[in-house]
Design a protein around this motif. Structure first.
Motif, PDB file in Angstrom:
ATOM      1  N   GLU A  45       1.015  -1.072  -0.070  1.00 15.82           N
ATOM      2  CA  GLU A  45      -0.037  -0.101  -0.144  1.00 15.82           C
ATOM      3  C   GLU A  45       0.790   1.465  -0.030  1.00 15.82           C
ATOM      4  O   GLU A  45       0.668   2.361  -0.860  1.00 15.82           O
ATOM      5  CB  GLU A  45      -0.941   0.193   1.182  1.00 15.82           C
ATOM      6  CG  GLU A  45      -1.809  -1.056   1.294  1.00 15.82           C
ATOM      7  CD  GLU A  45      -1.340  -2.424   1.588  1.00 15.82           C
ATOM      8  OE1 GLU A  45      -0.474  -2.548   2.542  1.00 15.82           O
ATOM      9  OE2 GLU A  45      -1.960  -3.542   1.370  1.00 15.82           O
ATOM     10  N   GLU A  46       2.090   1.271   0.821  1.00 10.94           N
ATOM     11  CA  GLU A  46       2.884   2.555   0.796  1.00 10.94           C
ATOM     12  C   GLU A  46       3.713   2.656  -0.414  1.00 10.94           C
ATOM     13  O   GLU A  46       3.752   3.687  -1.036  1.00 10.94           O
ATOM     14  CB  GLU A  46       3.957   2.229   2.170  1.00 10.94           C
ATOM     15  CG  GLU A  46       4.582   3.599   2.414  1.00 10.94           C
ATOM     16  CD  GLU A  46       5.567   3.225   3.268  1.00 10.94           C
ATOM     17  OE1 GLU A  46       6.406   3.926   3.666  1.00 10.94           O
ATOM     18  OE2 GLU A  46       5.590   2.126   4.233  1.00 10.94           O
ATOM     19  N   PHE A  47       3.936   1.606  -1.122  1.00 15.88           N
ATOM     20  CA  PHE A  47       4.581   1.413  -2.454  1.00 15.88           C
ATOM     21  C   PHE A  47       3.761   2.213  -3.426  1.00 15.88           C
ATOM     22  O   PHE A  47       4.208   2.958  -4.260  1.00 15.88           O
ATOM     23  CB  PHE A  47       4.982  -0.018  -2.809  1.00 15.88           C
ATOM     24  CG  PHE A  47       5.213  -0.305  -4.223  1.00 15.88           C
ATOM     25  CD1 PHE A  47       6.555   0.413  -4.855  1.00 15.88           C
ATOM     26  CD2 PHE A  47       4.442  -0.900  -5.113  1.00 15.88           C
ATOM     27  CE1 PHE A  47       6.797   0.046  -5.966  1.00 15.88           C
ATOM     28  CE2 PHE A  47       4.722  -1.112  -6.479  1.00 15.88           C
ATOM     29  CZ  PHE A  47       6.214  -0.594  -6.995  1.00 15.88           C
ATOM     30  N   ALA A  50       3.457   7.025  -6.734  1.00 14.88           N
ATOM     31  CA  ALA A  50       2.622   8.195  -7.641  1.00 14.88           C
ATOM     32  C   ALA A  50       3.253   9.384  -6.989  1.00 14.88           C
ATOM     33  O   ALA A  50       3.287  10.447  -7.812  1.00 14.88           O
ATOM     34  CB  ALA A  50       1.271   8.054  -7.482  1.00 14.88           C
ATOM     35  N   ALA A  51       3.491   9.490  -5.746  1.00 12.43           N
ATOM     36  CA  ALA A  51       3.826  10.721  -5.100  1.00 12.43           C
ATOM     37  C   ALA A  51       5.447  11.093  -5.072  1.00 12.43           C
ATOM     38  O   ALA A  51       5.938  12.250  -4.634  1.00 12.43           O
ATOM     39  CB  ALA A  51       3.546  10.762  -3.456  1.00 12.43           C
ATOM     40  N   GLY A  52       6.186   9.970  -5.453  1.00 11.06           N
ATOM     41  CA  GLY A  52       7.555  10.272  -5.554  1.00 11.06           C
ATOM     42  C   GLY A  52       8.259  10.108  -4.159  1.00 11.06           C
ATOM     43  O   GLY A  52       9.260  10.373  -3.931  1.00 11.06           O
ATOM     44  N   ALA A  69       3.766  -5.352 -10.312  1.00 11.99           N
ATOM     45  CA  ALA A  69       3.796  -5.076  -8.800  1.00 11.99           C
ATOM     46  C   ALA A  69       2.941  -3.987  -8.277  1.00 11.99           C
ATOM     47  O   ALA A  69       2.510  -4.106  -7.216  1.00 11.99           O
ATOM     48  CB  ALA A  69       5.235  -4.560  -8.577  1.00 11.99           C
ATOM     49  N   GLN A  70       2.509  -2.709  -9.079  1.00 12.83           N
ATOM     50  CA  GLN A  70       1.556  -2.022  -8.599  1.00 12.83           C
ATOM     51  C   GLN A  70       0.222  -2.512  -8.632  1.00 12.83           C
ATOM     52  O   GLN A  70      -0.677  -2.163  -7.519  1.00 12.83           O
ATOM     53  CB  GLN A  70       1.372  -0.804  -9.453  1.00 12.83           C
ATOM     54  CG  GLN A  70       2.733   0.134  -9.245  1.00 12.83           C
ATOM     55  CD  GLN A  70       2.568   1.291 -10.387  1.00 12.83           C
ATOM     56  OE1 GLN A  70       2.178   1.222 -11.477  1.00 12.83           O
ATOM     57  NE2 GLN A  70       2.289   2.597  -9.733  1.00 12.83           N
TER      58      GLN A  70
END
Length: 114
Positions: free
Chosen positions: A14-16, A21-23, A93-94
């Protein structure tokens, strides 16, 4: 330097997804291992062998252009997947937490907080 300092902190799926997207995460993909993983995961050999085999059979039975086209399509598909494997792996992976866990455990992809 302690042994724990050498290891990267675990980044959850989830953090990935949110951090990519947020860098906020940095991703390093091993291209050689990614090619092998993506080819196995997509069962590329199962698709390519019949495609190329039918192309060769058509070429030998007189339909040269159609046969050559199928052989070319099989070889081109293999090259494209090999060339784009890191990007394909990142997309896989996403979308799937199991793929993310596999590729991070097998050191195909390394994810660190930025």
């Amino acid at each position: 330097m302690a042994a724990d300092d050498d290891l990267a902190a675990y980044v959850s799926h989830e953090e990935f997804r949110a951090g990519l997207a947020a860098g906020r995460v940095r991703v390093v993909v091993n291209p050689k291992l990614a090619r092998r993983y993506v080819a196995q995961r997509l069962m590329l050999l199962v698709v390519l062998m019949p495609l190329i085999g039918v192309g060769i059979a058509l070429a030998l039975t007189g339909q040269r252009w159609l046969g050559a086209g199928l052989v070319f399509a099989g070889v081109a598909l293999n090259r494209i997947v090999a060339w784009q494997a890191p990007k394909i792996l990142l997309q896989m992976a996403q979308r799937d937490a199991r793929v993310y866990d596999q590729v991070t455990d097998q050191a195909v992809m390394e994810v660190r907080r930025a």
